[in-house]
Structure formats: C-alpha cells, structure tokens
Scaffold this motif. Structure first.
Motif, PDB file in Angstrom:
ATOM      1  N   GLY B  46       0.794  -1.240   0.000  1.00  0.00           N
ATOM      2  CA  GLY B  46       0.000   0.000   0.000  1.00  0.00           C
ATOM      3  C   GLY B  46       0.820   1.280   0.000  1.00  0.00           C
ATOM      4  O   GLY B  46       0.259   2.377  -0.086  1.00  0.00           O
ATOM      5  N   LEU B  47       2.140   1.149   0.096  1.00  0.00           N
ATOM      6  CA  LEU B  47       2.972   2.359   0.161  1.00  0.00           C
ATOM      7  C   LEU B  47       3.052   3.063  -1.190  1.00  0.00           C
ATOM      8  O   LEU B  47       2.939   2.434  -2.243  1.00  0.00           O
ATOM      9  N   SER B  48       3.277   4.373  -1.167  1.00  0.00           N
ATOM     10  CA  SER B  48       3.425   5.142  -2.405  1.00  0.00           C
ATOM     11  C   SER B  48       4.605   4.645  -3.222  1.00  0.00           C
ATOM     12  O   SER B  48       4.596   4.702  -4.453  1.00  0.00           O
ATOM     13  N   SER B  49       5.649   4.224  -2.555  1.00  0.00           N
ATOM     14  CA  SER B  49       6.807   3.651  -3.246  1.00  0.00           C
ATOM     15  C   SER B  49       7.589   2.838  -2.239  1.00  0.00           C
ATOM     16  O   SER B  49       7.440   3.012  -1.024  1.00  0.00           O
ATOM     17  N   LEU B  50       8.394   1.908  -2.738  1.00  0.00           N
ATOM     18  CA  LEU B  50       9.275   1.140  -1.863  1.00  0.00           C
ATOM     19  C   LEU B  50      10.542   0.843  -2.651  1.00  0.00           C
ATOM     20  O   LEU B  50      10.512   0.116  -3.655  1.00  0.00           O
ATOM     21  N   ARG B  51      11.624   1.469  -2.218  1.00  0.00           N
ATOM     22  CA  ARG B  51      12.903   1.248  -2.889  1.00  0.00           C
ATOM     23  C   ARG B  51      13.809   0.412  -1.986  1.00  0.00           C
ATOM     24  O   ARG B  51      13.564   0.275  -0.789  1.00  0.00           O
ATOM     25  N   VAL B  52      14.839  -0.133  -2.607  1.00  0.00           N
ATOM     26  CA  VAL B  52      15.825  -0.913  -1.853  1.00  0.00           C
ATOM     27  C   VAL B  52      17.187  -0.261  -2.059  1.00  0.00           C
ATOM     28  O   VAL B  52      17.531   0.127  -3.186  1.00  0.00           O
TER      29      VAL B  52
END
Lengths: 141, 80, 141, 80
Positions: B46-52
């Motif tokens: 549900g997050l707006s974005s998820l980076r690693v």
C-alpha cells in the motif's frame, strides 16, 4: 572531494548562521538560504511534534551527491546542507541549505534544486504526531 | 540464503523491527526480494513507493543481492 | 498596513538572523533568504570599498511597495527587507530579504521577485571604489 | 518658476550638488524639465536612464511640476 561542501546530520538544534557563515566569502555576491521549519498544522490538524529518523550513512552520502551536483551544474562557490534528526516541535528548524555564488540567479536556482532533490532522494523520514494519532508523511498515496 | 534486512520509517513499523534476518531463494535480486516481502508483509504493497538500497546506494530491480550486502528498505522519504 | 512587513534602511551592519527571526513562525514551513554581499572584484578589478547612498524616504516607500506586492501575489506570511547604506567593504552584507510561506515554492519565487524588483525600482546607488578610480554602478550603458 | 532640484548618485556629481535651485518655464512637466537639464548638463544624456521622482513617487513624462513639489533626479539605481 569535500572542498566547499559542508554536510551535517545532527540531533542538536540547527543554527542558520552556521551554514551562512560557512558559505560566506569575499568572492561571492549572492547567498541564497532555504530554511525548512516544522509547521504547527497539516491540513488543519494541529501537529504536536515531528519525529525524524535517517538512514544516516546513506543520507550523508546522498546529501554529498546533491552538493557535488550543485557545484557541477552552477557557478556556485560553496554549499552547506544541515539536516536535523530526532524530535522536533512546531517552529523548529528541520533543514537549512545555504548556497553562495558570484551572482544571485545561480544561488536561487541551485538552492531550489538542492531542497527539491533532498526531498526526493535523501533517506530521511518524518512522522507527524497529532493529539489523536500519528502518520508517516508521504507514506501512502 | 539468509540476509540481514534493515528497515526505516513506516517499513520498520510494518516489518516490526529495525533489523530482521530474512530468507530469500537464490539467485536473489531486488525484484525477487520485493515480491517475497510484499507476500509476507502485504501492507508494504500500500505504500506510495518502496525502494531498496544495497550498500548505501539505491538499487535497480534486476540488481543481484549477495549474502554480505547491507540491504535496506526505503519507503517514501520525507526529509526537509 | 505594515503588518507582517519589516523594512529597514540602516547604516549599521546587517545581521541576517534579525530578518530570519522576524519572519519565523509556527505556521510557516519554508523561509527563503537572500543575502547580497560585496564582492572583492568586478570584471577582474579589485574592489576596495563600496559607497551606498539612498533617497531614503522614497527608498523605504519603494521597499514597502515590494513587500505589499509580495504579500498580494503569493501565499506569504511575512517578509523582511533590510538594506544597508554608507561605506561597505568586500564580504559585508548590503541587503537581506527573508520571506516565510507555508510552502517552499512560494518562498523562493517571492524572494527572487523581491530582490529583482528592488534592484530595478528602489532609489539606492552604489559607487565602486578601485585602487585607481571609482564608478557609479550601472550608470552608463 | 524656480524649483528645488535634488540629485543622487552620478546625477549629483553631474549637477555638482545634492540640491540646487533651478529655473524652469511654465507650464512645467517632467519632459520639459529633462529637456532643459540635458541642455544645461550634457553628461546627463550619457546615462543609461534618468527618471524623475515627484514627492517620492516615480513621475511620468507628461506629469506637471508645481513650485512646491519635491523633485528628485533618479539616475540608474544599483541597490542590492
């Protein structure tokens, strides 16, 4: 590599005068400074406090990248980026960016680029604490 | 392969801890890690974005993950 | 009429912190500050000092006009314009403009408008003094 | 009509004084004042611009000048 660049990620209060003093010099004619402060409300809801956390090692690296990009893209002499972490209250300073350039146009453009980019790339997060709850800013669409 | 996964902000709250030991199958990439994470922790979806970030640098989706890498989940940043 | 506006034309040294403190407040999230300083050279020629003079009554009025225009054109909470007169040396501060707004975009745009307009309309003049002569800045094409 | 003419910056240097008493024929306007001044002080003609303020406001060319007005010569400004 870090010449003319002053990066700080600090738990203590930020004093804008320190960034301004760092970038000041007799060869620059214009200094632009952006100061980001904690607002007392978000969409009409009273903010009690903000909690900032950072992935510190990477945050400093990303701030350094921004500073180097600024020195490459504009005729800028010096730049300081100071960011706070920990618990902040309305009116407290979260970030100060100061950019010194021979001419004012570059100082404005470079400072705006630096804050815009910081908000996109630097791994720092803030949680807003309200009377009746809390929210990680920008986490959800 | 077991990796140490570090999380900040809302990702830390969803994972439940700043640091967890996390099992992923090899060969591991950012993409396969994120796919497994979103199954194990559906709220990440549900997050707006998820980076690693791998070793303090933003990683691309096809980037390989090795056992000794410092792997960090970066939910939407909100500094400034 | 002068609410949220702080105009100063002063012979004493300008302290940027005074403009920043004036505009700061818990309802604003962004403060943009422009600091104009005396450069130590102009087109490669060493500057010994600058002499600023102002048609003071009108200069204050024109600075007030700029401040009111800024408050009309942007969602700005407070603005300070402080300008120095008299003899200045390289590194000295000639002008400080600080603009506080709920959001940063307005603070940048308003501050840039203020300094650009000040340089066009406010009756203040500076003479550059070199080792071997002097020149009124911008007087001739 | 005699007016008091005030000058700043390079205009003061050209006129020779911060304030002079200056004779102009009536009806007087900003335009007729500037025409007479540029004859009496030809160096004014070389400036990038020369504006007139009447009672602390920039005046237009056709604006009338009265004996009690505060009339100020504004050469190119260079504040900031």
């Amino acid at each position: 590599m870090m010449e003319n660049i002053d990066i700080r990620l600090q738990g203590e209060a930020i004093l804008p005068g320190e960034a301004i003093t760092y970038v000041s010099g007799e060869s620059c004619g214009g200094i632009n400074v952006f100061i980001g402060t904690v607002r007392n409300q978000t969409k009409g809801k009273a903010v009690v406090r903000l909690e900032f956390e950072a992935y510190e090692k990477m945050a400093v690296r990303e701030m350094e990248k921004i500073a180097r990009q600024v020195l490459e893209k504009w005729p800028v002499e010096k730049i300081a980026l100071h960011h706070r972490v920990g618990t902040l209250y309305p009116g407290d300073i979260a970030v100060v960016i100061a950019v010194a350039a021979p001419h004012r146009g570059a100082s404005f453009a470079a400072c705006q680029y630096a804050i815009d980019t910081l908000k996109e790339t630097v791994p720092i997060w803030k949680k807003e604490i309200f009377e009746d709850g809390e929210v990680w800013v920008a986490a959800h669409p | 392969m077991k990796i140490t996964l570090i999380a900040y902000g809302i990702a830390k709250e969803i994972i439940g801890s700043r640091e967890i030991s996390y099992e992923i199958s090899e060969p591991a990439s950012v993409k396969t890690l994120l796919e497994k994470l979103e199954k194990d922790y559906p709220r990440l979806h549900g997050l707006s974005s998820l980076r690693v970030a791998i070793n303090s640098e933003y990683a691309l989706g096809n980037q390989a993950i090795l056992a000794m890498d410092e792997v960090v989940l970066i939910p939407p940043v909100s500094g400034g």
